[in-house]
Design an enzyme around this catalytic site. Structure first.
Site, PDB file in Angstrom:
ATOM      1  N   GLU A  22      -5.244 -16.016   8.784  1.00 34.86           N
ATOM      2  CA  GLU A  22      -6.049 -15.111   9.602  1.00 34.86           C
ATOM      3  C   GLU A  22      -6.707 -14.042   8.726  1.00 34.86           C
ATOM      4  O   GLU A  22      -6.201 -13.707   7.651  1.00 34.86           O
ATOM      5  CB  GLU A  22      -5.148 -14.424  10.637  1.00 34.86           C
ATOM      6  CG  GLU A  22      -4.534 -15.368  11.665  1.00 34.86           C
ATOM      7  CD  GLU A  22      -5.487 -15.753  12.780  1.00 34.86           C
ATOM      8  OE1 GLU A  22      -6.692 -15.957  12.520  1.00 34.86           O
ATOM      9  OE2 GLU A  22      -5.023 -15.866  13.941  1.00 34.86           O
TER      10      GLU A  22
ATOM     11  N   HIS B 240     -10.919 -17.975  10.293  1.00 35.13           N
ATOM     12  CA  HIS B 240      -9.660 -18.455   9.719  1.00 35.13           C
ATOM     13  C   HIS B 240      -9.754 -19.936   9.329  1.00 35.13           C
ATOM     14  O   HIS B 240     -10.577 -20.684   9.854  1.00 35.13           O
ATOM     15  CB  HIS B 240      -8.456 -18.182  10.636  1.00 35.13           C
ATOM     16  CG  HIS B 240      -8.339 -19.026  11.852  1.00 35.13           C
ATOM     17  ND1 HIS B 240      -7.935 -18.530  13.071  1.00 35.13           N
ATOM     18  CD2 HIS B 240      -8.532 -20.347  12.061  1.00 35.13           C
ATOM     19  CE1 HIS B 240      -7.894 -19.503  13.950  1.00 35.13           C
ATOM     20  NE2 HIS B 240      -8.249 -20.617  13.369  1.00 35.13           N
TER      21      HIS B 240
ATOM     22  N   ASN C  76     -13.065 -16.583  14.121  1.00 31.43           N
ATOM     23  CA  ASN C  76     -12.875 -15.359  13.328  1.00 31.43           C
ATOM     24  C   ASN C  76     -12.847 -15.651  11.822  1.00 31.43           C
ATOM     25  O   ASN C  76     -12.506 -14.784  11.026  1.00 31.43           O
ATOM     26  CB  ASN C  76     -11.582 -14.645  13.748  1.00 31.43           C
ATOM     27  CG  ASN C  76     -10.326 -15.448  13.443  1.00 31.43           C
ATOM     28  OD1 ASN C  76     -10.402 -16.565  12.950  1.00 31.43           O
ATOM     29  ND2 ASN C  76      -9.167 -14.887  13.746  1.00 31.43           N
TER      30      ASN C  76
ATOM     31  N   ASP D 208      -0.928 -27.010   9.722  1.00 30.74           N
ATOM     32  CA  ASP D 208      -0.212 -25.918  10.376  1.00 30.74           C
ATOM     33  C   ASP D 208       0.541 -26.388  11.624  1.00 30.74           C
ATOM     34  O   ASP D 208       0.323 -27.505  12.110  1.00 30.74           O
ATOM     35  CB  ASP D 208      -1.189 -24.785  10.734  1.00 30.74           C
ATOM     36  CG  ASP D 208      -2.514 -25.282  11.311  1.00 30.74           C
ATOM     37  OD1 ASP D 208      -2.584 -26.443  11.765  1.00 30.74           O
ATOM     38  OD2 ASP D 208      -3.481 -24.523  11.302  1.00 30.74           O
TER      39      ASP D 208
HETATM   40  C1  GLP Z   1      -7.051 -23.460  15.104  1.00 34.36           C
HETATM   41  C2  GLP Z   1      -6.354 -24.183  13.918  1.00 34.36           C
HETATM   42  C3  GLP Z   1      -7.317 -24.404  12.798  1.00 34.36           C
HETATM   43  C4  GLP Z   1      -8.617 -24.906  13.390  1.00 34.36           C
HETATM   44  C5  GLP Z   1      -9.284 -23.759  14.077  1.00 34.36           C
HETATM   45  C6  GLP Z   1     -10.509 -24.129  14.882  1.00 34.36           C
HETATM   46  O1  GLP Z   1      -6.403 -22.333  15.509  1.00 34.36           O
HETATM   47  N1  GLP Z   1      -5.190 -23.534  13.439  1.00 34.36           N
HETATM   48  O2  GLP Z   1      -6.768 -25.300  11.847  1.00 34.36           O
HETATM   49  O3  GLP Z   1      -9.467 -25.381  12.390  1.00 34.36           O
HETATM   50  O4  GLP Z   1      -8.369 -23.017  14.840  1.00 34.36           O
HETATM   51  O5  GLP Z   1     -10.156 -24.702  16.083  1.00 34.36           O
HETATM   52  P1  GLP Z   1     -11.194 -25.498  16.959  1.00 34.36           P
HETATM   53  O6  GLP Z   1     -11.552 -26.718  16.206  1.00 34.36           O
HETATM   54  O7  GLP Z   1     -10.456 -25.804  18.242  1.00 34.36           O
HETATM   55  O8  GLP Z   1     -12.360 -24.594  17.167  1.00 34.36           O
END
Ligand code: GLP
Length: 245
Positions: A143, A138, A136, A67
């Protein structure tokens, strides 16, 4: 579906890093899909560390990131592209033309998303996709909602998601873009193998829902349980927090 728990985030990163290096050695042209966020930082450190002695050749590996924020590209400090350059790409001999990224600055978003799907297909599909999970539920930027989108698309980000990404923008949530491009849930499920990394207690509710709540668009990561080849890797603080729910 398998799930393993490691004593610490570092132990998880070490184990997964070793597995990935082993795969790169045995299958030099492997196609990987990679996440950003805090969770994979220790993994990328480990990949760089294991590569350093010059014994790992990444020159035939192809990567696709999951992403990118709309409006941001390689030159922007908060972009996922710049995160990947700093954390991994600058330290290993991946070829620039083998690095695939959604361009958040593309003028025609639909065309950009179609281009990405085409590039994945042209590479022969994704062999191994590494994923983090949002608090959440995702994955990528898919989302929770009433529906999920199968293909690469533009997504509107939840406030919670923007808050958890604020660290990429000096802690200022107002600087976090409201939209992002992300591969879709169908694209995720088409990968030949999936690895979900989960660390820390903040992910407990989401992971608990994935493991026990059935498949629901309200917890996008729950769709991963439909995949025939999915490995879930957790650290002990997350497992302990799940046990209290
Ligand atoms: C982000 C990314 C995801 C990631 C997730 C968890 O927003 N878009 O690909 O896996 O949220 O993030 P983190 O590893 O900082 O908790």
């Amino acid at each position: 579906m398998t799930h393993e728990t490691f004593a610490s985030e570092l132990d998880l990163a070490t184990a997964l890093g070793r597995r990935i290096i082993d795969i790169v050695r045995r299958h030099p042209a492997v196609v990987l899909a990679l996440p950003t966020g805090r969770t994979p930082i220790a993994l990328y450190d480990e990949l760089v560390r294991l590569t350093r002695p010059g014994q790992v050749d990444w020159s035939s590996v192809k990567t696709f990131n999951l992403d990118e924020f709309v409006g941001l590209g390689a030159g922007d400090a908060g972009s996922y592209r710049s995160f990947m350059q700093t954390r991994l790409f600058n330290h290993i001999n991946l070829r620039a033309e083998h690095i695939n990224f959604l361009d958040g600055r593309a003028s025609d978003i639909e065309q950009e998303c179609a281009r990405y799907e085409g590039a994945i297909a042209a590479a022969g599909g994704i062999d191994i996709m590494i994923l983090g999970i949002g608090a959440n539920g995702h994955v990528g930027f898919n989302e929770p909602g009433e529906t999920l989108v199968a293909h690469t698309h533009k997504a509107e980000l939840d406030l919670e998601t923007r808050a958890s990404n604020a660290w990429c923008f000096g802690g200022d949530i107002d600087k976090v873009p409201r939209e992002a491009l992300t591969i879709g849930m169908g694209t995720i499920l088409k990968a030949r193998a999936l690895v979900l990394m989960g660390t820390g207690e903040s992910k407990a509710e989401a992971v608990h829902a994935v493991l026990t709540g059935g498949v629901t668009t309200r917890v996008p990561a729950s769709f991963l349980t439909l995949h025939p080849q999915v490995a879930m890797m957790f650290d002990q603080p997350l497992a302990d927090a799940i046990a209290t729910l």
